[in-house]
Write a protein that holds these residues in place. Structure first.
Motif, mmCIF file in Angstrom:
data_model
loop_
_atom_site.group_PDB
_atom_site.id
_atom_site.type_symbol
_atom_site.label_atom_id
_atom_site.label_comp_id
_atom_site.label_asym_id
_atom_site.label_seq_id
_atom_site.Cartn_x
_atom_site.Cartn_y
_atom_site.Cartn_z
ATOM 1 N N UNK A 39 -4.752 0.598 1.557
ATOM 2 C CA UNK A 39 -3.646 1.431 2.040
ATOM 3 C C UNK A 39 -2.293 0.803 1.713
ATOM 4 N N UNK A 40 -2.196 -0.506 1.858
ATOM 5 C CA UNK A 40 -0.944 -1.178 1.532
ATOM 6 C C UNK A 40 -0.629 -1.143 0.051
ATOM 7 N N UNK B 121 2.835 5.109 -0.468
ATOM 8 C CA UNK B 121 4.099 5.610 -0.993
ATOM 9 C C UNK B 121 4.156 5.865 -2.479
ATOM 10 N N UNK B 122 3.130 5.493 -3.251
ATOM 11 C CA UNK B 122 3.255 5.615 -4.706
ATOM 12 C C UNK B 122 3.151 7.061 -5.178
ATOM 13 N N UNK B 123 2.660 7.960 -4.315
ATOM 14 C CA UNK B 123 2.594 9.379 -4.665
ATOM 15 C C UNK B 123 3.329 10.233 -3.634
ATOM 16 N N UNK B 124 4.371 9.675 -3.034
ATOM 17 C CA UNK B 124 5.131 10.432 -2.027
ATOM 18 C C UNK B 124 5.601 11.773 -2.580
ATOM 19 N N UNK B 125 5.216 12.852 -1.871
ATOM 20 C CA UNK B 125 5.683 14.180 -2.241
ATOM 21 C C UNK B 125 5.034 14.766 -3.478
ATOM 22 N N UNK C 157 -14.415 12.429 -1.605
ATOM 23 C CA UNK C 157 -13.694 12.183 -0.350
ATOM 24 C C UNK C 157 -12.858 10.913 -0.450
ATOM 25 N N UNK C 158 -13.368 9.908 -1.157
ATOM 26 C CA UNK C 158 -12.639 8.652 -1.304
ATOM 27 C C UNK C 158 -11.353 8.823 -2.092
ATOM 28 N N UNK C 159 -11.404 9.607 -3.164
ATOM 29 C CA UNK C 159 -10.200 9.854 -3.951
ATOM 30 C C UNK C 159 -9.187 10.655 -3.135
ATOM 31 N N UNK D 153 -4.114 10.753 -0.126
ATOM 32 C CA UNK D 153 -3.382 11.003 1.116
ATOM 33 C C UNK D 153 -2.668 9.732 1.587
ATOM 34 N N UNK D 154 -3.366 8.593 1.482
ATOM 35 C CA UNK D 154 -2.768 7.320 1.880
ATOM 36 C C UNK D 154 -1.565 6.977 1.009
ATOM 37 N N UNK D 155 -1.574 7.471 -0.227
ATOM 38 C CA UNK D 155 -0.466 7.216 -1.152
ATOM 39 C C UNK D 155 0.706 8.158 -0.923
ATOM 40 N N UNK D 156 0.561 9.100 0.027
ATOM 41 C CA UNK D 156 1.657 10.013 0.354
ATOM 42 C C UNK D 156 1.615 11.333 -0.366
#
Length: 295
Positions: free
Chosen positions: A80-81, A85-89, A106-108, A113-116
């Motif tokens: 997650x860290x 944020x690397x795909x925000x929006x 599901x993993x992808x 989602x975790x990437x934003x």
């Protein structure tokens, strides 16, 4: 992006262990076959050497698996860290084949989602989509539902190519404007026709996406099915930002970024970072074009 260097290192390490897994599995498959062939040939004098070698291989396999497991645990803790944020929006659509596992798909999705990223829906490609006997039906549907903005190749008339060109128009957003390539009505028309005929299964409301993830599993490596998948992915990649997240090593397709071993944490992280690179490359290109006008 201060952690970009660390992220790349972790991803590289994870991919390395993924490759090691393939080697280990290959060893496990080959070793018994070698032992059997030696016995059949009557080479009884080498039995003790063979047993010793088999034991050594087993120990190496176990050691490799422990390293793989440790790598995945580390990456799972840090995932997650790394991608935050690397795909925000960024709107993301997930396309999965029938052979793709639920866990990998599901993993992808979780990682995006975790990437934003925002969820632009998804579709499942059924076994019928890649069935030679259904090729004429697929071609007919694609030709009669052609959405605005789509152009079908006259040089490559394969069903996979034409389906990819049509789906790119209805699933992908224009990289320059961010707007849908095809009108919403056309998108619904194409997808409903393909779903009614049993070629796809829609998952959730589908909106135009900036990145298309294609998740595959243990697909056929030759024959009509393999060629149809290659044609589809190549056509999508020629008209949209595409990341092919493969359950194995995956095919090399021109214009498409393939990330292997999506069943591992490393593979899923790498897929997200590759998508981020694609989006960033487009933004950098736009900035470069605008720069002279600002001077």
């Amino acid at each position: 992006m201060a952690n970009a260097g660390q992220a790349s290192g972790l991803v590289a390490a994870g991919l390395g262990w993924g490759i090691a897994l393939g080697v280990a599995l290959g060893t496990l498959l080959i070793a018994p076959a070698l032992q059997g062939s030696l016995a059949d040939a009557g080479v009884s004098a080498a039995t003790s050497d063979t047993d010793a070698e088999a034991a050594e291989n087993t120990a190496q396999d176990a050691d490799a698996q422990k390293k793989i497991d440790a790598s995945n645990i580390l990456l799972a803790d840090q995932a997650q860290g790394i991608v935050e944020g690397v795909l925000d929006g960024v709107a993301v659509t997930l396309i999965r084949t029938a052979a793709a596992s639920d866990a990998d798909a599901a993993g992808v999705r979780w990682m995006s989602n975790a990437a934003g990223a925002s969820n632009a829906g998804g579709i499942g490609l059924t076994e019928k989509f890649f069935d030679r006997d259904a090729a004429d039906e697929l071609s007919s549907i694609i030709a009669t539902t052609l959405p605005a903005g789509a152009q079908l190749s006259v040089e490559n008339r394969s069903p996979g190519t034409h389906a990819g060109e049509s789906l790119a128009a209805v699933l992908a957003a224009d990289p320059e404007t961010g707007e849908a390539v095809a009108p919403a009505g056309d998108r619904a028309f194409v997808l409903e026709a393909l779903e009614a005929a049993g070629f796809i299964e829609a998952r959730g409301p589908i909106a135009p996406a900036s990145v298309l993830f294609i998740v595959t599993g243990e697909e056929a490596t030759d024959g009509y099915e393999a060629q149809a998948l290659t044609d589809l992915v190549a056509a999508l990649g020629a008209n949209a930002r595409v990341v092919l997240a493969s359950g194995s090593e995956g095919p090399e397709i021109e214009g498409v970024h393939t990330v292997p071993f999506v069943g591992t944490e490393a593979g899923r992280i790498a897929a997200i970072l590759k998508a981020s690179e694609l989006v960033g490359a487009q933004e950098n290109a736009e900035e470069a074009e605008e720069a002279p006008a600002e001077q």
